[in-house]
Design a protein around this motif. Structure first.
Motif, short mmCIF file in Angstrom:
data_model
loop_
_atom_site.label_atom_id
_atom_site.label_comp_id
_atom_site.label_asym_id
_atom_site.label_seq_id
_atom_site.Cartn_x
_atom_site.Cartn_y
_atom_site.Cartn_z
N ARG A 101 20.07 -37.96 57.29
CA ARG A 101 21.50 -37.76 57.55
C ARG A 101 22.37 -38.06 56.33
NH1 ARG A 101 19.74 -40.39 62.44
NH2 ARG A 101 19.56 -38.84 64.10
N HIS A 102 21.77 -38.64 55.30
CA HIS A 102 22.51 -38.96 54.08
C HIS A 102 21.70 -38.52 52.86
CE1 HIS A 102 25.33 -41.29 56.45
NE2 HIS A 102 24.31 -41.94 56.99
N ALA A 103 22.41 -38.37 51.75
CA ALA A 103 21.77 -37.89 50.53
C ALA A 103 21.03 -38.99 49.77
CB ALA A 103 22.81 -37.24 49.62
N PHE A 104 21.58 -40.19 49.80
CA PHE A 104 20.98 -41.29 49.04
C PHE A 104 21.50 -42.62 49.56
CE2 PHE A 104 24.97 -40.38 46.88
CZ PHE A 104 25.48 -41.64 46.61
N MET A 105 20.92 -43.68 49.04
CA MET A 105 21.37 -45.04 49.38
C MET A 105 20.93 -45.97 48.26
SD MET A 105 20.36 -47.32 52.74
CE MET A 105 20.80 -49.07 52.87
N PHE A 106 21.71 -47.00 48.01
CA PHE A 106 21.30 -48.03 47.06
C PHE A 106 20.80 -49.24 47.84
CE2 PHE A 106 23.96 -45.56 44.23
CZ PHE A 106 23.27 -45.66 43.03
N GLY A 107 19.72 -49.83 47.36
CA GLY A 107 19.19 -51.02 48.03
C GLY A 107 18.17 -51.72 47.17
N THR A 108 17.97 -53.01 47.41
CA THR A 108 16.92 -53.75 46.71
C THR A 108 15.56 -53.30 47.25
OG1 THR A 108 17.16 -55.56 48.29
CG2 THR A 108 18.35 -55.76 46.21
N LEU A 109 14.53 -53.52 46.48
CA LEU A 109 13.22 -52.99 46.83
C LEU A 109 12.57 -53.71 48.01
CD1 LEU A 109 11.74 -52.45 43.25
CD2 LEU A 109 12.64 -50.72 44.81
N GLY A 110 12.85 -55.00 48.17
CA GLY A 110 12.17 -55.79 49.19
C GLY A 110 12.16 -55.17 50.58
N PRO A 111 13.33 -54.87 51.17
CA PRO A 111 13.37 -54.36 52.54
C PRO A 111 12.78 -52.96 52.71
CG PRO A 111 15.49 -55.29 51.89
CD PRO A 111 14.68 -55.14 50.65
N VAL A 112 12.60 -52.20 51.60
CA VAL A 112 12.15 -50.81 51.73
C VAL A 112 10.78 -50.57 51.08
CG1 VAL A 112 14.50 -49.92 51.85
CG2 VAL A 112 13.40 -50.14 49.62
N MET A 113 10.10 -51.64 50.71
CA MET A 113 8.82 -51.48 50.02
C MET A 113 7.82 -50.68 50.84
SD MET A 113 7.42 -52.15 47.16
CE MET A 113 8.38 -53.48 46.49
N GLU A 114 7.73 -50.96 52.14
CA GLU A 114 6.78 -50.24 52.99
C GLU A 114 7.15 -48.76 53.09
OE1 GLU A 114 6.21 -52.06 56.78
OE2 GLU A 114 5.58 -53.98 55.95
N ASN A 115 8.45 -48.48 53.15
CA ASN A 115 8.89 -47.08 53.23
C ASN A 115 8.56 -46.32 51.95
OD1 ASN A 115 11.38 -48.83 54.65
ND2 ASN A 115 10.57 -47.16 55.90
N ILE A 116 8.68 -47.00 50.81
CA ILE A 116 8.35 -46.37 49.53
C ILE A 116 6.86 -46.09 49.45
CG2 ILE A 116 8.25 -46.72 47.03
CD1 ILE A 116 10.87 -48.31 47.27
N ARG A 117 6.05 -47.08 49.81
CA ARG A 117 4.60 -46.92 49.74
C ARG A 117 4.09 -45.90 50.74
NH1 ARG A 117 3.64 -53.40 48.78
NH2 ARG A 117 3.67 -53.31 46.49
N ALA A 118 4.83 -45.72 51.84
CA ALA A 118 4.43 -44.72 52.84
C ALA A 118 4.92 -43.33 52.47
CB ALA A 118 4.97 -45.11 54.21
N GLY A 119 5.69 -43.23 51.37
CA GLY A 119 6.20 -41.95 50.95
C GLY A 119 7.43 -41.47 51.69
#
Length: 322
Positions: free
Chosen positions: A196-214
């Motif tokens: 629903r959005h183009a981008f977001m800024f955030g620290t890596l900690g809370p989204v690490m699993e999402n990054i590793r899951a692609g």
């Protein structure tokens, strides 16, 4: 003459007593106030640092969570505490860099009401996009410029670091996008993942699993150097947007008037703790890069520079929370 001698003797006695007290510091456990609820990133980082401090000081460092008003409640409590070195603050980019520009009636001053002790560490933010939308920062900027006003980005609330990072990005990248505030990172992240959005800024900690899951793709890190946790993420400068550094950070501070000797003793204890490889690795697991040793004066200068930087961004965003 006798009165003069008596006064001199009294002054010497007080000086010797003060020197003895400082030499024995600390004689009891220290209270480290975390101005946010238990279980959050600031609390977790503070608990790691407290263990390292206690090992060097020879006294317990007890965490006391005093959340409320964006960190202002606990911060103000420490500002008004006795300046004896036994009540300290685990401050953040919000309490000591941003809130002074966001709140028109802040009950404390982040520089005048505190003795800066040491910068603990920094957690830079990353520019995150949902999988399949943009592969590079340049591609994202091109898409946003092609459809001005149609793109959007979420944040965890007005005046938060990820909101202000988005406003800074709009200015530096010269793009027209809509800010959509949420009540917390979780809901904002869910809508970002849903596309629903183009981008977001955030620290890596809370989204690490999402990054590793692609599920999320980090296009750039707001840091001078790459992350030790995910070194494959380019810095924003490497991705094509220079002079774009920022994120969250933590600082230990004491009430104004705390004796210089105590401030320096605490500074030494903190950086001795941060030099320990095991502690540094625990911080890195929380996606925090331990700070290089800074003097109390250099720590104060860092805070002052952050206040100036975020004041400009807040003014651009027109953000106020009271």
């Amino acid at each position: 003459m006798r009165l003069v001698k008596a006064a001199i003797a009294g002054s010497i006695a007080l000086f010797l007593c003060a020197g003895t007290a400082l030499a024995q510091y600390p004689e009891k456990p220290l209270r480290l106030v975390v101005p946010f609820p238990p279980g959050g990133p600031t609390d977790l980082i503070a608990r790691v640092v407290a263990v390292g401090m206690a090992a060097d000081l020879g006294q317990q460092v007890i965490i006391d969570n005093k959340g409320g008003a964006g960190g202002n409640v606990g911060t103000d409590l420490v500002a008004k505490a006795k300046p004896d070195g036994y009540t300290l603050l685990f401050g953040t980019a919000a309490t000591h860099g941003i809130n002074i520009s966001l709140y028109t009636s802040l009950p404390y001053h982040p520089v005048k009401d505190f003795e800066a002790i040491a910068l603990v560490g920094l957690a830079p933010m990353a520019l995150l996009v949902p999988q399949g939308q943009s592969r590079t920062l340049k591609e994202l900027i091109s898409k946003l410029k092609a459809e001005p006003g149609k793109g959007s980005y979420p944040s965890s609330g007005n005046g938060t670091t990820n909101h202000l990072a988005g406003e800074l990005f709009k200015t530096r990248a010269e793009v027209d996008v809509l800010h959509v505030p949420y009540r917390g990172t979780g809901p904002a992240l869910q809508d970002l993942l849903a596309g629903r959005h183009a981008f977001m800024f955030g620290t890596l900690g809370p989204v690490m699993e999402n990054i590793r899951a692609g599920q999320l793709v980090p296009l750039g890190l707001m840091a001078e150097k790459r992350s030790g946790v995910l070194p494959e993420i380019p810095t924003m400068k490497e991705a094509g947007l220079p002079d774009f550094v920022g994120g969250t950070w933590n600082v230990v501070a004491a009430p104004a008037g705390t004796p210089r000797e105590i401030v320096e003793r605490l500074n030494k204890a903190i950086y001795k703790a941060l030099a320990d490889q095991n502690l540094a690795e625990r911080l890195q697991a929380l996606n925090v890069e331990a700070s290089e040793p800074l003097t109390p004066a250099a720590t104060k200068a860092f805070i002052e520079a952050e206040i100036v930087k975020w004041r400009e961004v807040v003014a651009l965003a027109g953000a106020k929370v009271d």
